[in-house]
Scaffold this active site. Sequence first.
Site, PDB file in Angstrom:
ATOM      1  CB  SER A  15      43.212  50.002  47.113  1.00 38.04           C
ATOM      2  OG  SER A  15      43.422  48.627  47.226  1.00 38.04           O
ATOM      3  CE  LYS A  93      40.898  39.601  29.085  1.00 43.96           C
ATOM      4  NZ  LYS A  93      39.896  38.777  28.394  1.00 43.96           N
ATOM      5  CG  HIS A 111      47.498  35.337  44.485  1.00 39.54           C
ATOM      6  ND1 HIS A 111      46.470  35.200  43.580  1.00 39.54           N
ATOM      7  CD2 HIS A 111      47.287  34.390  45.432  1.00 39.54           C
ATOM      8  CE1 HIS A 111      45.682  34.204  43.964  1.00 39.54           C
ATOM      9  NE2 HIS A 111      46.149  33.699  45.089  1.00 39.54           N
TER      10      HIS A 111
HETATM   11  C1  GRF Z   1      43.943  42.601  45.479  1.00 39.82           C
HETATM   12  O1  GRF Z   1      43.460  41.807  46.517  1.00 39.82           O
HETATM   13  C2  GRF Z   1      44.999  41.845  44.708  1.00 39.82           C
HETATM   14  O2  GRF Z   1      45.756  40.989  45.485  1.00 39.82           O
HETATM   15  C3  GRF Z   1      44.182  41.048  43.737  1.00 39.82           C
HETATM   16  O3  GRF Z   1      43.123  41.904  43.387  1.00 39.82           O
HETATM   17  C4  GRF Z   1      42.882  42.855  44.431  1.00 39.82           C
HETATM   18  C5  GRF Z   1      42.969  44.226  43.827  1.00 39.82           C
HETATM   19  O4  GRF Z   1      42.634  45.250  44.706  1.00 39.82           O
HETATM   20  N1  GRF Z   1      44.988  40.564  42.654  1.00 39.82           N
HETATM   21  P1  GRF Z   1      42.797  46.768  44.260  1.00 39.82           P
HETATM   22  O5  GRF Z   1      42.081  46.926  42.922  1.00 39.82           O
HETATM   23  O6  GRF Z   1      44.252  47.058  44.138  1.00 39.82           O
HETATM   24  O7  GRF Z   1      42.125  47.561  45.328  1.00 39.82           O
END
Ligand code: GRF
Length: 198
Positions: A15, A93, A111
């Site tokens: 997303s 990863k 994050h």
């Molecule tokens: C998000 O919460 C991001 O902060 C974390 O992983 C999640 C990824 O969500 N590192 P998406 O795949 O972008 O929907």
Amino acid sequence: MKRLRIGVLASGGGSNLQSIIDKSLDGTINAEVVLVVSNNSKAKALDRAQTHAIDAVHISSITEGSDEAADNRITQEMLERKVDLVVLAGYMKKVGPKLIKAYYNKIINIHPALLPKFGGKDMYGMRVHEAVVASAEKESGPTVHIVDDKYDHGRILAQMKVPVYPDDTPAILQRRVLEKEHEILPLTIQKLSEEWEN
Ligand code: GRF
């Protein structure tokens, strides 16, 4: 003004990738996603890239035979497409030393908590929100930071705060933070594109 060429690494739903694609298409950010790499062949992020005719590649230590070979291949794919900025958007990863060297200070990660709190090796996905709720924090929110060779460690570029309510579940908090992720990541990319232009 030159458009920033972005390579995205993603493992899951994508997303955040979608928010970058949408804002590059509507002109909010002066950037274009030219490559999406996933270590997970089933990642929805790869489908999203294909929908927009963006090169989508599955690269992992299994497809390449080792972590080192995967690092080499990812670096090569980024360099071949003249990527300016690498964005980790839900990439599960650790990035390899070759990529970090080739893109020193040019890899960013999002994050879902206010670093330096709630970061580190085992802090990813729902675990982050579980920890925030369990420690009765009053606020949380996404952090965008430079990637170095330690988990969730490099220089912080931007943060956005959201409240944490006493009756929040980790899933409710995750949704609230994710909404802000979709704002802060494109905003930070735009800021970098303006800074690097000068
Ligand atoms: C998000 O919460 C991001 O902060 C974390 O992983 C999640 C990824 O969500 N590192 P998406 O795949 O972008 O929907």
